[in-house]
Design a protein around this motif. Structure first.
Motif, short mmCIF file in Angstrom:
data_model
loop_
_atom_site.label_atom_id
_atom_site.label_comp_id
_atom_site.label_asym_id
_atom_site.label_seq_id
_atom_site.Cartn_x
_atom_site.Cartn_y
_atom_site.Cartn_z
N ASP A 72 0.83 -1.20 0.00
CA ASP A 72 0.00 0.00 0.00
C ASP A 72 0.87 1.25 0.00
N SER A 73 1.91 1.27 0.82
CA SER A 73 2.76 2.45 0.89
C SER A 73 3.52 2.63 -0.42
N GLU A 74 3.93 1.54 -1.04
CA GLU A 74 4.59 1.65 -2.34
C GLU A 74 3.63 2.21 -3.37
N THR A 75 2.39 1.79 -3.33
CA THR A 75 1.39 2.30 -4.25
C THR A 75 1.17 3.79 -4.04
N VAL A 76 1.10 4.22 -2.79
CA VAL A 76 0.92 5.64 -2.49
C VAL A 76 2.08 6.43 -3.05
N TRP A 77 3.32 5.95 -2.83
CA TRP A 77 4.48 6.66 -3.34
C TRP A 77 4.51 6.68 -4.86
N LYS A 78 4.15 5.57 -5.48
CA LYS A 78 4.11 5.54 -6.95
C LYS A 78 3.08 6.53 -7.48
N ARG A 79 1.91 6.59 -6.83
CA ARG A 79 0.88 7.54 -7.25
C ARG A 79 1.37 8.97 -7.07
N LEU A 80 2.03 9.23 -5.94
CA LEU A 80 2.55 10.57 -5.68
C LEU A 80 3.59 10.96 -6.73
N ILE A 81 4.50 10.05 -7.02
CA ILE A 81 5.53 10.32 -8.03
C ILE A 81 4.89 10.55 -9.39
N ASN A 82 3.90 9.74 -9.75
CA ASN A 82 3.22 9.92 -11.03
C ASN A 82 2.51 11.27 -11.10
N GLU A 83 1.85 11.66 -10.01
CA GLU A 83 1.15 12.94 -10.00
C GLU A 83 2.13 14.11 -10.12
N VAL A 84 3.24 14.03 -9.40
CA VAL A 84 4.24 15.10 -9.46
C VAL A 84 4.85 15.17 -10.86
N THR A 85 5.14 14.01 -11.44
CA THR A 85 5.71 13.97 -12.78
C THR A 85 4.73 14.57 -13.79
N ASP A 86 3.47 14.21 -13.69
CA ASP A 86 2.45 14.77 -14.59
C ASP A 86 2.35 16.28 -14.44
N GLU A 87 2.38 16.75 -13.19
CA GLU A 87 2.28 18.19 -12.96
C GLU A 87 3.51 18.91 -13.51
N ALA A 88 4.70 18.34 -13.33
CA ALA A 88 5.92 18.94 -13.85
C ALA A 88 5.86 19.02 -15.37
N THR A 89 5.36 17.98 -16.00
CA THR A 89 5.21 17.98 -17.46
C THR A 89 4.25 19.07 -17.89
N SER A 90 3.16 19.21 -17.16
CA SER A 90 2.18 20.25 -17.47
C SER A 90 2.81 21.64 -17.38
N TRP A 91 3.59 21.88 -16.32
CA TRP A 91 4.26 23.18 -16.17
C TRP A 91 5.27 23.41 -17.28
#
Length: 121
Positions: A72-91
């Motif tokens: 579960d914690s790995e999934t949370v971190w993966k989701r967090l990393i994916n969200e941050v990566t997506d936001e960085a790409t958007s910026w």
């Protein structure tokens, strides 16, 4: 976060806030909020807004170590990393669009003062 729903209900009761009010305060419809909880598809940003609105630390929803398994914690971190990566790409894409707009208006985007941040034409 298997018990997210029950922990959220407990926090709402303790803080004397309705689910509808919380949803409105974080910029969601009540229907969307309920679907998010039922589908267990909560974005980190939304979780942060919920915690901020209720005055709770984010670990409130992760307190019981037995509930948070390594997977579960790995999934949370993966989701967090994916969200941050997506936001960085958007910026980055926004920056490229603004650079093009500035170039079209005769402003050299590459001439930026580090001290003042002022564009030099």
């Amino acid at each position: 976060m298997k018990d997210f729903s029950s922990k959220l209900k407990r926090a709402l009761k303790e803080k004397k806030v309705s689910q509808k009010t919380l949803a409105a305060n974080i910029g969601m419809s009540e229907t969307g909020f309920v679907q998010m909880i039922n589908n267990s598809s909560i974005k980190v940003e939304t979780l942060e807004r919920i915690c901020e609105e209720l005055g709770l630390p984010i670990n409130y929803f992760f307190e019981d170590a037995q509930e948070v398994k390594v997977q579960d914690s790995e999934t949370v971190w993966k989701r967090l990393i994916n969200e941050v990566t997506d936001e960085a790409t958007s910026w980055r894409l926004k920056a490229y669009r603004y650079e093009d707009i500035l170039k079209q208006n005769g402003i050299n985007f590459h001439s930026v003062s580090k001290r003042g941040g002022v564009l030099a034409a």
